[in-house]
Scaffold this motif. Sequence first.
Motif, PDB file in Angstrom:
ATOM      1  N   ALA A 119       1.301   6.220  -7.151  1.00  8.30           N
ATOM      2  CA  ALA A 119       0.111   6.803  -7.745  1.00  8.30           C
ATOM      3  C   ALA A 119       0.484   8.460  -7.770  1.00  8.30           C
ATOM      4  N   ILE A 120       1.154   8.928  -6.772  1.00  6.76           N
ATOM      5  CA  ILE A 120       1.691  10.142  -6.783  1.00  6.76           C
ATOM      6  C   ILE A 120       2.570  10.361  -7.813  1.00  6.76           C
ATOM      7  N   TRP A 132       0.631  -1.152  -0.190  1.00  6.48           N
ATOM      8  CA  TRP A 132      -0.212   0.086  -0.020  1.00  6.48           C
ATOM      9  C   TRP A 132       0.870   1.332  -0.074  1.00  6.48           C
ATOM     10  N   ALA A 133       1.947   1.397   0.703  1.00  8.08           N
ATOM     11  CA  ALA A 133       2.817   2.299   0.794  1.00  8.08           C
ATOM     12  C   ALA A 133       3.533   2.403  -0.712  1.00  8.08           C
ATOM     13  N   ALA A 156      -1.944   1.660 -10.000  1.00  8.43           N
ATOM     14  CA  ALA A 156      -2.042   2.938  -9.063  1.00  8.43           C
ATOM     15  C   ALA A 156      -1.398   4.105  -9.324  1.00  8.43           C
ATOM     16  N   HIS A 157      -0.362   3.891 -10.219  1.00 10.87           N
ATOM     17  CA  HIS A 157       0.549   4.989 -10.741  1.00 10.87           C
ATOM     18  C   HIS A 157      -0.243   5.626 -11.828  1.00 10.87           C
ATOM     19  N   MET A 163       1.944  16.666  -2.748  1.00  7.37           N
ATOM     20  CA  MET A 163       1.699  14.946  -2.929  1.00  7.37           C
ATOM     21  C   MET A 163       3.172  14.554  -2.861  1.00  7.37           C
ATOM     22  N   LEU A 196       6.215   8.227   2.345  1.00  7.52           N
ATOM     23  CA  LEU A 196       5.682   6.804   2.375  1.00  7.52           C
ATOM     24  C   LEU A 196       7.083   5.796   1.761  1.00  7.52           C
ATOM     25  N   ALA A 244       4.861  11.357  -0.724  1.00 11.01           N
ATOM     26  CA  ALA A 244       5.249  10.122  -1.535  1.00 11.01           C
ATOM     27  C   ALA A 244       6.904   9.775  -0.631  1.00 11.01           C
ATOM     28  N   GLY A 288      -3.448   7.381 -10.425  1.00 11.74           N
ATOM     29  CA  GLY A 288      -3.225   8.670  -9.907  1.00 11.74           C
ATOM     30  C   GLY A 288      -3.096   9.708 -11.225  1.00 11.74           C
ATOM     31  N   ALA A 315       0.792   3.668  -3.178  1.00 11.52           N
ATOM     32  CA  ALA A 315       0.113   5.137  -2.878  1.00 11.52           C
ATOM     33  C   ALA A 315       1.356   6.209  -3.519  1.00 11.52           C
TER      34      ALA A 315
END
Length: 444
Positions: free
Chosen positions: A259-260, A252-253, A384-385, A416, A423, A420, A388, A256
């Motif tokens: 995604a940013i 998840w890290a 996810a990338h 953001m 994370l 990142a 985002g 996320a």
Amino acid sequence: MTQPPPGTTAPASLPRRPLDGLRSVHPAWWVAAVAFLALVGAAGFRAAPGALMVPLHHEFGWSTSVMSLAISVNLVLYGLTAPFAAALMDRFGIRRVTASALGLVALGAGASVGMTQSWQLVLFWGVLIGLGTGSMALVFAATIANRWFVKRRGLVMGVLTAGSAAGQLVLLPPVAALAEGVGWRPASLLVAGAALLAVPAVWLVLRDHPEDRGVAPYGADAGYVPPPRTAGGAVRRTFDGLAFAARRRSFWALAAAFAICGATTNGLVGIHFIPSAHDHGMPATTAAGLLAAVGVFDIAGTIASGWLTDKFDPRKLLVAYYAFRGVGLLVLPWLLADSVHPSMVVFIVVYGLDWVATVPPTAALCREHFGEHGTIVFGWVFAAHQLGAAAAALGAGVIRDVFGSYTYAWWGGAAMCLVAAVLSIAVKRVPYAAGTRSSSTIAS
């Protein structure tokens, strides 16, 4: 010693032929070279939207939000197709999936020349090209690097990732010039042609595994034993990979943070830099040249990042990359003007070196944490990338329509990037070497 027949020359005395040296190159490097070419061909559309948005608006009157919606659909499908592409390559083969993906990109770009309604833009740009580019994406690069290389994986991942930047570098200036000087339709046909040109090389050279060429992966030990091949159940294995990863905080890290990464590259700068520069009076061709220059430095930065990933902690590299990117976005509103000046050049250099430098360390962390599931998990992280990127592409378009400026979009991207960086450093290192541990023993 046996003498050659009269009138002949002994083989030992024949001069060395030029192709002999080529045959001595490990087949993995030829596969990597063709994979690079395919990624360049598929990258044509990545360069196109920013250059085509202004002429489409002038011809059809479509708003920035409407065009951003089509691009967002593209980015969503690009991302969501990626994890399934990894499994489809296991099931149907790299060559078939890659050739079909390039065909979809060409079909979407070519068919778009006849569109007259905004829903057709969503169909051609969003659905067809999104599925095509998603069937390759960076999961394709990770599959090639993981299957064909034991040594130099990070470097190869960096080089293949740079293929997208090279496509932008090669295609963006002519796409922008055609769109402004001749029309957006010839520019779309150029994108279609670039994708089709890569298909013959893909079909002739790409193979699924080194054993198909009668060799071991590049850098494999003398006692190398090929891993068992998977067959069937592509969709099930894709979701199994997600279920395996979703139980671990590290997934998840990474997802996320990536995604940013997508939001601040493909979603913001890749799509909206040219329209934003145009708002400040800069000609579209000049802005396109600057964005192409990002691609120049992106190639160098991504290859260097792959080399660094083989030697240093990937987490610390990610922190540095996101920090530099955040500073660049923070100051961008003050750098945009009607002409190019030294501060803008500095931004282009820094952002270019940083553009997709995040990919090799992120792929390495997926491999460390998830072992044999690593490529499919990287596909989900890449999804996810793109989610985002899609959110940022649409959000920035809405911000532009509501406020008349992109300033809040750039500042939001800077904030953001700070998230990142935090994370990335929060992901724990796992002492893992490819092929030495089972994924079931890897810690979360």
